[in-house]
Design a protein around this motif. Structure first.
Motif, PDB file in Angstrom:
ATOM      1  N   ALA A 126      17.512 -48.461  26.624  1.00 43.54           N
ATOM      2  CA  ALA A 126      17.262 -47.765  25.329  1.00 43.54           C
ATOM      3  C   ALA A 126      15.628 -47.803  25.137  1.00 43.54           C
ATOM      4  O   ALA A 126      15.194 -46.691  24.512  1.00 43.54           O
ATOM      5  CB  ALA A 126      18.064 -48.096  24.262  1.00 43.54           C
ATOM      6  N   GLN A 127      14.989 -48.631  25.451  1.00 48.14           N
ATOM      7  CA  GLN A 127      13.487 -49.072  25.245  1.00 48.14           C
ATOM      8  C   GLN A 127      12.949 -48.119  26.411  1.00 48.14           C
ATOM      9  O   GLN A 127      11.594 -48.004  26.431  1.00 48.14           O
ATOM     10  CB  GLN A 127      13.107 -50.257  25.244  1.00 48.14           C
ATOM     11  N   GLY A 128      13.685 -47.456  27.282  1.00 54.76           N
ATOM     12  CA  GLY A 128      13.049 -46.925  28.393  1.00 54.76           C
ATOM     13  C   GLY A 128      12.651 -47.831  29.512  1.00 54.76           C
ATOM     14  O   GLY A 128      11.955 -47.458  30.510  1.00 54.76           O
ATOM     15  N   VAL A 129      13.001 -49.202  29.524  1.00 58.86           N
ATOM     16  CA  VAL A 129      12.744 -50.191  30.439  1.00 58.86           C
ATOM     17  C   VAL A 129      13.803 -49.901  31.626  1.00 58.86           C
ATOM     18  O   VAL A 129      15.193 -50.105  31.265  1.00 58.86           O
ATOM     19  CB  VAL A 129      12.898 -51.377  29.820  1.00 58.86           C
ATOM     20  N   ALA A 130      13.549 -49.879  32.886  1.00 53.46           N
ATOM     21  CA  ALA A 130      14.307 -49.974  33.937  1.00 53.46           C
ATOM     22  C   ALA A 130      15.051 -51.481  34.357  1.00 53.46           C
ATOM     23  O   ALA A 130      14.097 -52.478  34.239  1.00 53.46           O
ATOM     24  CB  ALA A 130      13.630 -49.238  35.029  1.00 53.46           C
ATOM     25  N   VAL A 131      16.436 -51.018  34.538  1.00 58.01           N
ATOM     26  CA  VAL A 131      16.978 -52.485  34.662  1.00 58.01           C
ATOM     27  C   VAL A 131      17.500 -52.694  35.901  1.00 58.01           C
ATOM     28  O   VAL A 131      18.334 -51.881  36.477  1.00 58.01           O
ATOM     29  CB  VAL A 131      18.077 -52.772  33.675  1.00 58.01           C
ATOM     30  N   VAL A 132      17.371 -53.925  36.902  1.00 56.01           N
ATOM     31  CA  VAL A 132      17.744 -53.942  38.113  1.00 56.01           C
ATOM     32  C   VAL A 132      18.700 -55.145  37.782  1.00 56.01           C
ATOM     33  O   VAL A 132      18.238 -56.300  37.367  1.00 56.01           O
ATOM     34  CB  VAL A 132      16.461 -54.449  39.224  1.00 56.01           C
TER      35      VAL A 132
ATOM     36  N   ASP B  94      12.421 -44.881  38.768  1.00 57.56           N
ATOM     37  CA  ASP B  94      13.009 -43.293  38.858  1.00 57.56           C
ATOM     38  C   ASP B  94      14.275 -42.998  37.980  1.00 57.56           C
ATOM     39  O   ASP B  94      14.555 -42.192  37.540  1.00 57.56           O
ATOM     40  CB  ASP B  94      12.927 -42.962  40.395  1.00 57.56           C
ATOM     41  N   ASN B  95      15.376 -43.837  38.248  1.00 60.48           N
ATOM     42  CA  ASN B  95      16.804 -43.454  37.859  1.00 60.48           C
ATOM     43  C   ASN B  95      16.673 -43.591  36.312  1.00 60.48           C
ATOM     44  O   ASN B  95      17.166 -42.947  35.684  1.00 60.48           O
ATOM     45  CB  ASN B  95      17.905 -44.616  38.353  1.00 60.48           C
ATOM     46  N   ARG B  96      15.812 -44.631  35.803  1.00 58.60           N
ATOM     47  CA  ARG B  96      15.612 -44.718  34.160  1.00 58.60           C
ATOM     48  C   ARG B  96      14.977 -43.500  33.607  1.00 58.60           C
ATOM     49  O   ARG B  96      15.448 -43.014  32.809  1.00 58.60           O
ATOM     50  CB  ARG B  96      14.827 -45.998  33.922  1.00 58.60           C
TER      51      ARG B  96
ATOM     52  N   SER C 263      16.968 -40.877  31.271  1.00 56.74           N
ATOM     53  CA  SER C 263      16.036 -40.820  29.714  1.00 56.74           C
ATOM     54  C   SER C 263      16.005 -39.447  29.380  1.00 56.74           C
ATOM     55  O   SER C 263      16.147 -38.970  28.337  1.00 56.74           O
ATOM     56  CB  SER C 263      14.798 -41.516  29.751  1.00 56.74           C
ATOM     57  N   VAL C 264      15.596 -38.624  30.386  1.00 58.87           N
ATOM     58  CA  VAL C 264      15.824 -37.231  30.261  1.00 58.87           C
ATOM     59  C   VAL C 264      17.008 -36.316  29.744  1.00 58.87           C
ATOM     60  O   VAL C 264      17.247 -35.878  29.042  1.00 58.87           O
ATOM     61  CB  VAL C 264      15.300 -36.293  31.517  1.00 58.87           C
ATOM     62  N   ARG C 265      18.163 -37.255  30.590  1.00 62.69           N
ATOM     63  CA  ARG C 265      19.558 -36.770  30.004  1.00 62.69           C
ATOM     64  C   ARG C 265      20.177 -37.472  28.838  1.00 62.69           C
ATOM     65  O   ARG C 265      21.057 -37.120  28.235  1.00 62.69           O
ATOM     66  CB  ARG C 265      20.335 -37.008  31.310  1.00 62.69           C
ATOM     67  N   GLY C 266      19.333 -38.302  28.205  1.00 54.99           N
ATOM     68  CA  GLY C 266      19.569 -38.992  27.031  1.00 54.99           C
ATOM     69  C   GLY C 266      20.557 -40.137  27.313  1.00 54.99           C
ATOM     70  O   GLY C 266      21.419 -40.480  26.532  1.00 54.99           O
ATOM     71  N   VAL C 267      20.731 -40.545  28.697  1.00 54.59           N
ATOM     72  CA  VAL C 267      21.359 -41.722  28.932  1.00 54.59           C
ATOM     73  C   VAL C 267      20.962 -42.864  28.906  1.00 54.59           C
ATOM     74  O   VAL C 267      19.865 -43.251  29.037  1.00 54.59           O
ATOM     75  CB  VAL C 267      22.148 -41.479  30.325  1.00 54.59           C
ATOM     76  N   GLY C 268      21.482 -44.181  28.067  1.00 53.78           N
ATOM     77  CA  GLY C 268      21.042 -45.325  27.899  1.00 53.78           C
ATOM     78  C   GLY C 268      20.878 -45.888  26.526  1.00 53.78           C
ATOM     79  O   GLY C 268      20.472 -46.831  26.406  1.00 53.78           O
ATOM     80  N   ILE C 269      21.618 -44.904  25.545  1.00 52.87           N
ATOM     81  CA  ILE C 269      21.469 -45.308  24.326  1.00 52.87           C
ATOM     82  C   ILE C 269      22.750 -46.491  24.108  1.00 52.87           C
ATOM     83  O   ILE C 269      23.688 -46.539  24.846  1.00 52.87           O
ATOM     84  CB  ILE C 269      22.147 -44.312  23.346  1.00 52.87           C
TER      85      ILE C 269
END
Length: 362
Positions: free
Chosen positions: A84-90, A346-348, A352-358
């Motif tokens: 949600a913060q825009g941080v990519a998670v592996v 890149d995936n994050r 984020s553009v699609r609004g996924v990750g809330i």
């Protein structure tokens, strides 16, 4: 790109899957800032039922956070907050948690109490998943966002004086590990180990580097094996193993857990110039180092070769070590790790553009 590698308590997976890869990336000079840290700083509150809930996490300004072996609902909450913060998670996984067998010291917590299920949920929500074997990729990256990065060793260990240069009067057969974490593996050798020791009585011995517990009974040995206490620092253990063992055995029972298990043990033996006899599990076969054994007669045959024929032991161990130096050092994995972290980023960005990750309710 700034990457934060967050680990838990276990030193083994930390060492091979975070610490050494980070070292290799830094040594390569690639334009990536890498930091290894124990855990993440979070803010936790209690819900109406008194259960802890993670409500905030400090990513410390990093672009990518790698989480190793997450196994709790709180880690799932943390992953969602990072995204949600825009941080990519592996999410990094090096074992099939749901396959830990009954009798293993971790079975109760991982399987019966459901920690393995939370681990699977964490991988499903990760921007990218890294694993050590193709079978683990099938389990943890069915969404297609994942890669296999095989275990490797650092050059400094593979270039230590190899075990095969010694000419001992008593040849040492060794196994590394904690018997309680391998409740069925040693038994795979059947009477093979004892047959080999009998053939070389007075000129051979069996040593456990770790915790032998009831290894004598499990193997049906007439005498207690020697034990060298486990060394908490993996780098100390790798050095010592090559100084003690002449022949290394790597038996594994054929089950879901071991069929997903990485090739680390025969890789370690080979890197240190230890002649290896190993099971025929998928990853051990894929690596192709060491002498393959399944039945007791196979174990007896190949262990005996290592004990009785010093020239053959030296020849086979030297050839295996050369293969490690040619393709299984951590420096050979740098591009794969960097590519995985970039893919997560890149995936994050796309999500984020699609609004996924809330964050969603758990």
């Amino acid at each position: 790109m700034r990457v934060l590698l967050a680990h838990g308590f276990s030193r083994g997976p930390l060492y091979y899957r975070l610490t050494e890869p980070a070292r290799a990336v830094i040594e390569s000079g690639v334009d990536v800032e890498v930091t290894v840290t124990r855990g993440l700083t979070t803010t936790v509150q209690r819900d109406d039922a008194g259960e802890p809930v993670v409500v905030d996490v400090d990513a410390r300004g990093y672009d990518v956070v790698v989480v190793q072996l997450p196994k709790t609902v709180q880690m799932l909450q943390t992953i969602r907050l990072l995204k949600a913060q825009g941080v990519a998670v592996v999410v990094e996984m090096d074992d099939l948690l749901s396959g830990v067998p009954f009798g293993h010291s971790g079975h109760q917590m991982l399987v019966r109490r459901g920690m393995a299920k939370w681990g699977l949920e964490c991988t499903r929500e990760a921007d990218f998943v890294t694993v050590s074997t193709p079978a683990l990729l099938e389990e943890y990256a069915q969404h297609g966002r994942g890669a296999v990065i095989a275990n490797a060793v650092h050059r400094r260990f593979a270039e230590l004086p190899p075990a095969y240069e010694r000419n001992p009067d008593v040849v040492t057969v060794g196994w590394t590990g904690n018997v309680l974490n391998h409740p069925y593996d040693l038994q795979e050798m059947g009477s093979g180990l004892q047959q080999a020791l009998d053939r070389t009585r007075g000129a051979s011995r069996f040593v456990v580097l770790g915790q032998k517990f009831d290894a004598k009974a499990r193997l049906g040995l007439p005498a207690e094996p020697d034990e060298v206490p486990w060394m908490p620092d993996p780098s100390d253990y790798i050095v010592a193993m090559g100084e003690i063992f002449d022949v290394g055995v790597a038996p594994l029972r054929f089950d879901r857990f071991n069929e997903c298990k990485s090739w680390l043990k025969p890789l370690e033996y080979s890197a240190r110039g230890v002649y290896c006899v190993r099971a025929r599990t998928p990853e051990y076969e894929r690596l192709g180092l060491g002498m393959p054994a399944r039945a007791a007669k196979d174990w007896a045959k190949w262990i005996s070769v290592g004990l009785q024929d010093a020239d053959r032991r030296r020849e086979l161990a030297a050839a295996a070590r050369e293969k490690v130096l040619a393709g299984h050092l951590t420096e050979h994995r740098v591009e794969q790790y960097v590519a995985a972290w970039r893919a997560a980023l890149d995936n994050r960005a796309k999500a984020s553009v699609r609004g996924v990750g809330i964050p969603a309710a758990v």
